[in-house]
Design an enzyme around this catalytic site. Structure first.
Site, PDB file in Angstrom:
ATOM      1  N   MET A 118     116.798  39.939 128.918  1.00  0.00           N
ATOM      2  CA  MET A 118     115.886  41.063 128.693  1.00  0.00           C
ATOM      3  C   MET A 118     116.656  42.344 128.404  1.00  0.00           C
ATOM      4  SD  MET A 118     112.769  40.729 131.440  1.00  0.00           S
ATOM      5  CE  MET A 118     113.263  39.594 132.722  1.00  0.00           C
ATOM      6  N   GLY A 172     120.583  49.737 125.529  1.00  0.00           N
ATOM      7  CA  GLY A 172     119.722  50.919 125.543  1.00  0.00           C
ATOM      8  C   GLY A 172     118.346  50.678 126.108  1.00  0.00           C
ATOM      9  N   ALA A 173     118.151  49.520 126.780  1.00  0.00           N
ATOM     10  CA  ALA A 173     116.819  49.184 127.281  1.00  0.00           C
ATOM     11  C   ALA A 173     116.949  48.361 128.556  1.00  0.00           C
ATOM     12  CB  ALA A 173     116.020  48.406 126.243  1.00  0.00           C
ATOM     13  N   SER A 227     114.640  48.650 132.347  1.00  0.00           N
ATOM     14  CA  SER A 227     113.292  48.356 132.845  1.00  0.00           C
ATOM     15  C   SER A 227     112.205  48.672 131.818  1.00  0.00           C
ATOM     16  CB  SER A 227     113.034  49.156 134.125  1.00  0.00           C
ATOM     17  OG  SER A 227     113.938  48.779 135.139  1.00  0.00           O
ATOM     18  N   GLU A 257     110.008  36.883 140.535  1.00  0.00           N
ATOM     19  CA  GLU A 257     111.415  37.282 140.539  1.00  0.00           C
ATOM     20  C   GLU A 257     111.658  38.342 141.612  1.00  0.00           C
ATOM     21  OE1 GLU A 257     114.756  39.459 137.666  1.00  0.00           O
ATOM     22  OE2 GLU A 257     112.879  38.718 136.794  1.00  0.00           O
ATOM     23  N   GLN A 313     125.923  52.394 174.842  1.00  0.00           N
ATOM     24  CA  GLN A 313     124.525  52.699 174.509  1.00  0.00           C
ATOM     25  C   GLN A 313     124.320  52.844 173.005  1.00  0.00           C
ATOM     26  OE1 GLN A 313     122.566  56.641 175.218  1.00  0.00           O
ATOM     27  NE2 GLN A 313     121.353  55.467 176.706  1.00  0.00           N
ATOM     28  N   LEU A 332     129.827  49.104 162.546  1.00  0.00           N
ATOM     29  CA  LEU A 332     130.069  48.586 163.892  1.00  0.00           C
ATOM     30  C   LEU A 332     131.286  47.676 163.950  1.00  0.00           C
ATOM     31  CD1 LEU A 332     126.426  47.881 165.105  1.00  0.00           C
ATOM     32  CD2 LEU A 332     127.977  49.659 165.942  1.00  0.00           C
ATOM     33  N   GLU A 334     113.720  52.951 142.298  1.00  0.00           N
ATOM     34  CA  GLU A 334     112.954  54.039 141.692  1.00  0.00           C
ATOM     35  C   GLU A 334     111.844  53.514 140.784  1.00  0.00           C
ATOM     36  OE1 GLU A 334     116.657  55.346 143.319  1.00  0.00           O
ATOM     37  OE2 GLU A 334     116.308  53.827 141.763  1.00  0.00           O
TER      38      GLU A 334
END
Length: 384
Positions: free
Chosen positions: A128, A132-133, A135, A245, A282, A340, A370
């Site tokens: 897809m 330049g393209a 979403s 998907e 803690q 952690l 977004e």
């Protein structure tokens, strides 16, 4: 936490696929990470053992098991083993590419391609995205012009998963330059098509064993018999399949978050500072408590989306909500779990370090966070 999503059949399938991952993927994962692609023999082995194309009807060599929960199991086990990059050729093939063939291919096309999708002889990809393209599918420029019994295809695609190893690439093309959406079609391009070239093998920071490439088409002649559906039906077909998907990415996000939390719990119980385990502090307890709660809450939400998907009840908005929420959670959980781990979290020998690199793409591909929020926001409307 207790989950109600699976039954005994899925539990048995999980044990079988876990054994496959342990035998066929884990021993080779580091080598494939260095090479930037998996050996296709692993993919064919997945077909031999029944892990490809489970939803394909028996008439075409499949099991006729159209149950998305099998895909959930595969994703969770790949994340559990921290080999999602090497296994993505399987998940993309099953979860993303195959539904287009099941839903849009005609009888002749199904007989031609589906047996190979089940056996592993044919690895699928979907193209897809263009330079330049992303979403915005209306910006697709790759053209397909009818010429007799062929379409002549010109253009370029980028960020294509399975781009190097694939045998059949479902390609989004523009068959009508005057229609932004209704001018899009899906054309299946087979390996070896003259004018179809694999371009750069893209160098990614994570998911390195998942081959990603640029593709180019220069007067590539593709038989018109390879068109999926009618000319101009591509956009509707894409919209119908993007929900699954994105749901797959939500499943992957919460699975990755859970396994990162498990690693971190083990580490914090064993690692001592100032004469006590890290779990005695803690701050550590509070961080782990927050992450554990967030993962459980998201698991319930995503499992509910899966159940609704099985009943045909989710739409693109539901999938967008699940995708952005679960992948953003993954990013947050993995980041805090690495913290952690302290300095050891920065060492690639620790699984949390590798997961950190693999995680970053999750909020980008399949539609950025977004874009997901934009999709959701458009449905909310202005207050009256």
């Amino acid at each position: 936490m207790s989950r109600r999503l699976f039954d005994e059949t899925h539990d048995d399938f999980r044990q079988s696929f876990r054994a496959f991952v342990r035998a066929e993927i884990v021993p080779h994962h580091d080598r494939w990470e260095e090479a930037g692609r998996v050996d296709k023999e692993m993919f064919r082995a997945a077909g031999d053992q029944g892990f490809l194309g489970m939803a394909v009807p028996e008439a075409y060599g499949g099991l006729g098991a159209d149950d998305f929960r099998f895909h959930v199991v595969i994703i969770e086990e790949l994340q559990r083993a921290n080999v999602i990059g090497s296994g993505m050729c399987i998940t993309l093939h099953n979860d993303v590419v195959l539904p287009y063939l099941l839903g849009a291919a005609d009888e002749e096309q199904k007989r031609r391609w589906l047996p190979g999708f089940v056996s592993g002889e044919t690895m699928g990809a979907i193209a897809m995205t263009e330079p330049g393209a992303g979403s915005d599918l209306a910006a697709v420029r790759t053209s397909a012009v009818r010429d007799g019994d062929d379409y002549v295809v010109n253009g370029a695609k980028t960020f294509i998963t399975n781009g190097l190893n694939s045998d059949l690439v479902l390609t989004v093309v523009r068959t009508d330059p005057t229609e932004p959406h209704r001018g899009l079609s899906l054309l299946a391009v087979e390996d070896g098509t003259p004018g179809f070239e694999r371009g750069r093998h893209l160098d990614k920071i994570g998911l390195r064993s998942q081959d990603t490439a640029e593709l180019s088409f220069s007067d590539a002649r593709v038989p018109a018999a390879n068109l999926l559906g009618e000319p101009g039906s591509g956009f509707g077909t894409l919209m119908a399949n993007l929900a699954q998907e994105r749901l797959s990415l939500a499943v992957s996000g919460v699975a990755a978050a859970r396994v990162a939390l498990d690693w971190t719990l083990d580490y914090c119980r064993e690692r001592e500072a100032f004469g006590q385990p890290l779990t005695g502090f803690q701050n550590t307890k509070f961080v782990l408590a927050e992450l554990s709660t967030a993962v459980d809450v998201t698991q319930v939400y995503v499992d509910d989306l899966v159940e609704r998907h099985l009943r045909g009840e989710i739409d693109g908005v539901d999938a967008a909500k699940g995708k952005w929420w679960a992948t953003e959670l993954q990013k947050r959980v993995v980041d805090q779990c690495l913290q952690l781990h302290g300095g050891y979290g920065f060492m690639r020998e620790y699984p949390i370090a590798r997961a950190y690199l693999d995680t970053r793409i999750q909020t980008i591909y399949g539609g950025t966070t977004e874009i997901m929020k934009e999709i959701i926001g458009r449905t909310l409307g202005a207050a009256s």
